[in-house]
Write a protein that holds these residues in place. Structure first.
Motif, PDB file in Angstrom:
ATOM      1  N   LEU A 411       0.859  -1.169   0.000  1.00 57.98           N
ATOM      2  CA  LEU A 411       0.000   0.000   0.000  1.00 57.98           C
ATOM      3  C   LEU A 411       0.900   1.225   0.000  1.00 57.98           C
ATOM      4  O   LEU A 411       1.666   1.443   0.940  1.00 57.98           O
ATOM      5  CB  LEU A 411      -0.912  -0.021   1.228  1.00 57.98           C
ATOM      6  N   ARG A 412       0.829   2.021  -1.050  1.00 59.93           N
ATOM      7  CA  ARG A 412       1.784   3.106  -1.277  1.00 59.93           C
ATOM      8  C   ARG A 412       1.078   4.455  -1.305  1.00 59.93           C
ATOM      9  O   ARG A 412       0.026   4.606  -1.920  1.00 59.93           O
ATOM     10  CB  ARG A 412       2.504   2.914  -2.621  1.00 59.93           C
ATOM     11  N   SER A 413       1.703   5.423  -0.662  1.00 55.82           N
ATOM     12  CA  SER A 413       1.217   6.795  -0.788  1.00 55.82           C
ATOM     13  C   SER A 413       1.553   7.313  -2.184  1.00 55.82           C
ATOM     14  O   SER A 413       2.381   6.732  -2.895  1.00 55.82           O
ATOM     15  CB  SER A 413       1.863   7.686   0.270  1.00 55.82           C
ATOM     16  N   ARG A 414       0.942   8.424  -2.572  1.00 54.10           N
ATOM     17  CA  ARG A 414       1.229   9.002  -3.890  1.00 54.10           C
ATOM     18  C   ARG A 414       2.704   9.370  -4.027  1.00 54.10           C
ATOM     19  O   ARG A 414       3.336   9.130  -5.061  1.00 54.10           O
ATOM     20  CB  ARG A 414       0.357  10.231  -4.125  1.00 54.10           C
ATOM     21  N   SER A 415       3.272   9.930  -2.971  1.00 57.87           N
ATOM     22  CA  SER A 415       4.681  10.323  -3.054  1.00 57.87           C
ATOM     23  C   SER A 415       5.588   9.116  -3.140  1.00 57.87           C
ATOM     24  O   SER A 415       6.611   9.133  -3.821  1.00 57.87           O
ATOM     25  CB  SER A 415       5.059  11.190  -1.850  1.00 57.87           C
ATOM     26  N   SER A 416       5.223   8.034  -2.467  1.00 57.01           N
ATOM     27  CA  SER A 416       6.076   6.845  -2.517  1.00 57.01           C
ATOM     28  C   SER A 416       6.013   6.173  -3.877  1.00 57.01           C
ATOM     29  O   SER A 416       6.979   5.547  -4.321  1.00 57.01           O
ATOM     30  CB  SER A 416       5.677   5.855  -1.421  1.00 57.01           C
ATOM     31  N   VAL A 417       4.855   6.283  -4.560  1.00 55.32           N
ATOM     32  CA  VAL A 417       4.765   5.744  -5.928  1.00 55.32           C
ATOM     33  C   VAL A 417       5.761   6.466  -6.820  1.00 55.32           C
ATOM     34  O   VAL A 417       6.506   5.838  -7.593  1.00 55.32           O
ATOM     35  CB  VAL A 417       3.326   5.892  -6.476  1.00 55.32           C
ATOM     36  N   GLN A 418       5.801   7.775  -6.710  1.00 52.52           N
ATOM     37  CA  GLN A 418       6.742   8.543  -7.519  1.00 52.52           C
ATOM     38  C   GLN A 418       8.180   8.229  -7.129  1.00 52.52           C
ATOM     39  O   GLN A 418       9.052   8.080  -7.994  1.00 52.52           O
ATOM     40  CB  GLN A 418       6.466  10.038  -7.356  1.00 52.52           C
ATOM     41  N   SER A 419       8.439   8.086  -5.828  1.00 52.51           N
ATOM     42  CA  SER A 419       9.792   7.748  -5.371  1.00 52.51           C
ATOM     43  C   SER A 419      10.208   6.375  -5.882  1.00 52.51           C
ATOM     44  O   SER A 419      11.365   6.159  -6.246  1.00 52.51           O
ATOM     45  CB  SER A 419       9.853   7.784  -3.845  1.00 52.51           C
ATOM     46  N   TRP A 420       9.239   5.467  -5.912  1.00 51.10           N
ATOM     47  CA  TRP A 420       9.535   4.113  -6.399  1.00 51.10           C
ATOM     48  C   TRP A 420       9.947   4.172  -7.872  1.00 51.10           C
ATOM     49  O   TRP A 420      10.915   3.518  -8.271  1.00 51.10           O
ATOM     50  CB  TRP A 420       8.291   3.245  -6.215  1.00 51.10           C
ATOM     51  N   LEU A 421       9.238   4.956  -8.651  1.00 48.90           N
ATOM     52  CA  LEU A 421       9.581   5.074 -10.070  1.00 48.90           C
ATOM     53  C   LEU A 421      10.948   5.738 -10.249  1.00 48.90           C
ATOM     54  O   LEU A 421      11.747   5.331 -11.094  1.00 48.90           O
ATOM     55  CB  LEU A 421       8.507   5.874 -10.803  1.00 48.90           C
ATOM     56  N   GLU A 422      11.222   6.765  -9.437  1.00 51.24           N
ATOM     57  CA  GLU A 422      12.478   7.480  -9.568  1.00 51.24           C
ATOM     58  C   GLU A 422      13.673   6.666  -9.104  1.00 51.24           C
ATOM     59  O   GLU A 422      14.815   6.965  -9.469  1.00 51.24           O
ATOM     60  CB  GLU A 422      12.403   8.797  -8.777  1.00 51.24           C
ATOM     61  N   ALA A 423      13.415   5.616  -8.309  1.00 53.59           N
ATOM     62  CA  ALA A 423      14.517   4.777  -7.830  1.00 53.59           C
ATOM     63  C   ALA A 423      15.143   3.961  -8.957  1.00 53.59           C
ATOM     64  O   ALA A 423      16.260   3.458  -8.818  1.00 53.59           O
ATOM     65  CB  ALA A 423      14.029   3.840  -6.721  1.00 53.59           C
ATOM     66  N   PHE A 424      14.425   3.810 -10.072  1.00 49.54           N
ATOM     67  CA  PHE A 424      14.992   3.143 -11.248  1.00 49.54           C
ATOM     68  C   PHE A 424      15.907   4.166 -11.927  1.00 49.54           C
ATOM     69  O   PHE A 424      15.467   4.965 -12.748  1.00 49.54           O
ATOM     70  CB  PHE A 424      13.878   2.658 -12.183  1.00 49.54           C
ATOM     71  N   ASP A 425      17.191   4.100 -11.569  1.00 47.95           N
ATOM     72  CA  ASP A 425      18.099   5.192 -11.897  1.00 47.95           C
ATOM     73  C   ASP A 425      18.918   4.970 -13.161  1.00 47.95           C
ATOM     74  O   ASP A 425      19.709   5.827 -13.538  1.00 47.95           O
ATOM     75  CB  ASP A 425      19.044   5.459 -10.718  1.00 47.95           C
ATOM     76  N   LEU A 426      18.755   3.836 -13.829  1.00 42.70           N
ATOM     77  CA  LEU A 426      19.525   3.563 -15.031  1.00 42.70           C
ATOM     78  C   LEU A 426      18.612   3.491 -16.242  1.00 42.70           C
ATOM     79  O   LEU A 426      17.550   2.866 -16.197  1.00 42.70           O
ATOM     80  CB  LEU A 426      20.284   2.236 -14.909  1.00 42.70           C
ATOM     81  N   VAL A 427      19.015   4.144 -17.296  1.00 43.09           N
ATOM     82  CA  VAL A 427      18.332   3.989 -18.578  1.00 43.09           C
ATOM     83  C   VAL A 427      19.249   3.144 -19.442  1.00 43.09           C
ATOM     84  O   VAL A 427      20.269   3.624 -19.944  1.00 43.09           O
ATOM     85  CB  VAL A 427      18.055   5.351 -19.245  1.00 43.09           C
ATOM     86  N   PRO A 428      18.941   1.849 -19.613  1.00 43.45           N
ATOM     87  CA  PRO A 428      19.910   0.932 -20.216  1.00 43.45           C
ATOM     88  C   PRO A 428      20.107   1.097 -21.718  1.00 43.45           C
ATOM     89  O   PRO A 428      21.069   0.610 -22.263  1.00 43.45           O
ATOM     90  CB  PRO A 428      19.309  -0.435 -19.894  1.00 43.45           C
ATOM     91  N   ARG A 429      19.170   1.749 -22.398  1.00 43.82           N
ATOM     92  CA  ARG A 429      19.303   1.888 -23.845  1.00 43.82           C
ATOM     93  C   ARG A 429      18.445   3.052 -24.300  1.00 43.82           C
ATOM     94  O   ARG A 429      17.572   3.519 -23.574  1.00 43.82           O
ATOM     95  CB  ARG A 429      18.849   0.612 -24.554  1.00 43.82           C
ATOM     96  N   ALA A 430      18.692   3.515 -25.489  1.00 46.02           N
ATOM     97  CA  ALA A 430      17.843   4.571 -26.044  1.00 46.02           C
ATOM     98  C   ALA A 430      16.465   3.984 -26.304  1.00 46.02           C
ATOM     99  O   ALA A 430      16.322   2.996 -27.024  1.00 46.02           O
ATOM    100  CB  ALA A 430      18.448   5.114 -27.324  1.00 46.02           C
TER     101      ALA A 430
END
Length: 626
Positions: A411-430
């Motif tokens: 169960l995630r707050s709105r801010s934690s949903v955004q934090s969860w997405l931002e934790a994916f810190d690598l963009v592996p390819r174009a």
């Protein structure tokens, strides 16, 4: 002051000593001693009483005393001797209440006057020993088989040592109206036994002996039943008496914990009725909740490419990865699926590995996860606040509880949903130019559930989350029987739907059937506004539709008025169809299984269709098995 809770030892597995320990650890106040448990115990009654006292438990009832009345005078005389022997045992136990059941025997007394006379005789002997009798109507009793009749006999006897016992199963299994309980003097209700049960069409004795369950696990309206009991003025223990084949070989501690939680949940239901007593358990209310915002799949390194390939067909793009946790993020419009490439073992039960890939985590957005944590703890559910890897998210903003041994609910707050997405810190390819989203939401998620966890999971979803169960069904597939049960929760933003699928013998790596012969059990279903357009988009991305038997579409044409050109399109794209008769329609199609068990579904709901296309399940399973 709160309502005292109790449970019959017959409801649990193990020795009497093991049961007593589990009952105390689960939080019960007392217990009923089931006579076969005492007879088989090496401990003497005084030792059992001492152990109960050490555990802080009271012995509330000794049971059962069967077939006390008889038309044969010699048999009745012998029954009085049996009663004296039970009184001896009860004195050593320190228990003053004996359950007396109505007789189902051909020799049962069928004259109310004679029966009252015999019960008066037994009550006199009991009173001399400081013991009381709780007379219960068995639903299959030869003469006394309703609670009203049992109460009438007790009233006729009019003896201080004789009262009645109300058992919800014996009352509700017969379809009796429990409102008459309000007319019984609460002081003459000596004991209350509670049991839920699924709706089954079978002999009531077999139903009772094998299929009772805890409140919140079946279909009886125990909330209304309990409200009638409260209105009568009864103030004794609320006790569980459950005969259930699965419970009798399940883990004792887990079953006892579920049992105690079920009584707390029931008291909350009763408390919603007018004139409820303040003694009822009143947990914190459910917190605000919205919708499913993410799904985490455990694939391991071997299955990860296959999962990515299938998600690609569904229109998902791999948009990021996590630098330290081996997670890959796949996005499609508002939808997010995380694939864990490192976890190669999940457990459906202790020592039983799950088939991978599998649904490991379901993320649900909530306005206040902390409220859910408080509620879960009040109900004895071991939920926990967790931090987001690589973020400074407040612990109270993410609350995790296990739904199955393999799957958790976050169960995630709105801010934690955004934090969860931002934790994916690598963009592996174009990233390729994103395609136009054609999937809108997570329509439902289905989970594989071991048989011995089924009732506990059902209780968890109903008690903590307030989910509503719908009519279950058994689906026959090419290799067995799948029991399926859907639960829903209507929120401010839509409906959360979960489906539990129980496949005996097919949730572990000991499964003798090769994966190619299984068909899927667990799945994630995504919603769409246009199933045909979604399928066309997926085909353009390389998706190969399941090959559905042409016989299905011949039958579909016979059952529904589907235009010929539409029917041809459905067949070409492997789309299945159902309608509810009131204008509601359902279009859905499936991917093949990914790995051993998991698959994905795309669904379109039209109008008021609320089902899951259950009539098509066997067709889908057969296609996946091929």
């Amino acid at each position: 002051m709160s309502i005292r809770t109790s449970i019959a030892t017959v409801s649990l597995s193990g020795s009497l000593e093991t049961k007593m320990t589990a009952i105390a650890e689960a939080g019960f106040d007392g217990f009923e001693v089931f006579e076969p448990d005492l007879v088989s115990s090496p401990q003497r009654p005084k030792e059992i009483a001492a152990r109960a006292a050490d555990l802080g438990l009271t012995i509330d009832l000794y049971q059962p005393f069967r077939d006390v009345d008889s038309t044969n005078p010699d048999t009745f005389a012998r029954n009085l001797i049996r009663a004296d022997r039970k009184f001896d045992v009860m004195e050593e136990l320190g228990c003053d209440l004996l359950l007396v059941c109505s007789s189902p025997l051909p020799t049962a007394v069928r004259d109310d006057g004679q029966l009252a006379e015999q019960l008066h005789t037994v009550a006199e002997r009991a009173q001399e020993r400081g013991i009381r009798l709780a007379y219960e109507a068995l639903a299959w009793g030869a003469h006394i088989n309703t609670y009203r009749h049992a109460w009438q006999i007790v009233a006729d006897v009019d003896h201080p040592a004789l009262g009645t016992c109300l058992d919800s199963f014996h009352i509700l299994s017969r379809g009796d109206d429990p409102s008459g309980i309000r007319d019984i003097d609460g002081d003459k209700i000596f004991f209350l036994q509670l049991a839920d049960a699924p709706h089954l069409v079978m002999d009531v004795l077999q139903w009772s002996r094998h299929h009772r369950c805890f409140p919140g696990q079946g279909n009886f309206d125990l909330g209304a039943f309990g409200a009638h009991v409260v209105a009568s003025g009864y103030d004794g223990p609320w006790s569980l008496e459950i005969f259930n084949d699965v419970f009798r070989h399940s883990a004792t501690g887990r079953t006892a914990a579920d049992a105690h939680r079920s009584l707390l949940y029931l008291q909350e239901q009763v408390g919603r009725y007018p004139h409820a007593t303040d003694q009822l358990f009143d947990p914190p209310p459910p917190g605000p909740i919205e919708n499913i915002v993410s799904v985490r799949l455990a694939s391991g390194p071997v299955r990860a490419p296959e999962v990515a390939w299938t998600l690609g067909h569904l229109g998902f793009e791999m948009t990021a990865a996590h630098s330290t946790h081996g997670l890959q993020l796949f996005s499609h419009g508002p939808l997010a699926v995380a694939v864990d490439t490192t976890v190669d073992t999940l457990w459906t039960a202790p020592g039983v590995p799950a088939h991978l890939p599998a649904v490991a985590q379901i993320g649900v957005r909530s306005g206040d996860p902390g409220e859910w944590l408080t509620r879960a703890h009040a109900l004895g559910v071991p939920a926990q606040a967790v931090g987001m890897p690589g973020t400074d998210t407040d612990l109270a903003e993410v609350v995790r509880m296990s739904v199955t041994d393999a799957t958790s609910l976050d169960l995630r707050s709105r801010s934690s949903v955004q934090s969860w997405l931002e934790a994916f810190d690598l963009v592996p390819r174009a990233s390729a130019p994103p395609s136009s989203p054609f999937l809108t939401d997570v329509d439902h998620i289905a989970l594989a559930v071991p048989a011995d966890s089924w009732d506990g999971i059902m209780l968890l979803l109903r008690s903590v989350l307030g989910m509503t169960p719908h009519e279950g069904q058994d689906v026959v597939d090419a290799v067995g029987l799948v029991r399926s049960q859907a639960l829903t929760l209507t929120t401010a933003t839509g409906v959360i739907r979960l489906s539990l699928n129980m496949v005996p013998g097919r949730v572990s790596d000991t499964d003798p059937l090769p994966a190619a012969r299984r068909g899927g059990v667990s799945h994630v279903a995504f919603g769409t506004h246009d199933a045909i357009a979604a399928a066309e988009s997926m085909v353009a991305r390389g998706f190969l539709p399941l090959q559905i038997s042409p016989n299905y579409y011949d039958d579909l044409a016979a059952r529904f008025d589907v235009p010929g050109d539409v029917l041809a399109t459905l067949q070409r794209l492997g789309i299945l169809y159902d309608a509810n008769g009131s204008g509601g329609e359902f279009f859905h199609f499936f991917t093949p299984t990914v790995g051993d068990d998991l698959f994905f579904e795309v669904v379109q709901r039209v109008g008021d269709y609320a089902g899951y296309g259950e009539t098509n399940s066997a067709v889908r399973l057969a296609a996946q098995l091929r």
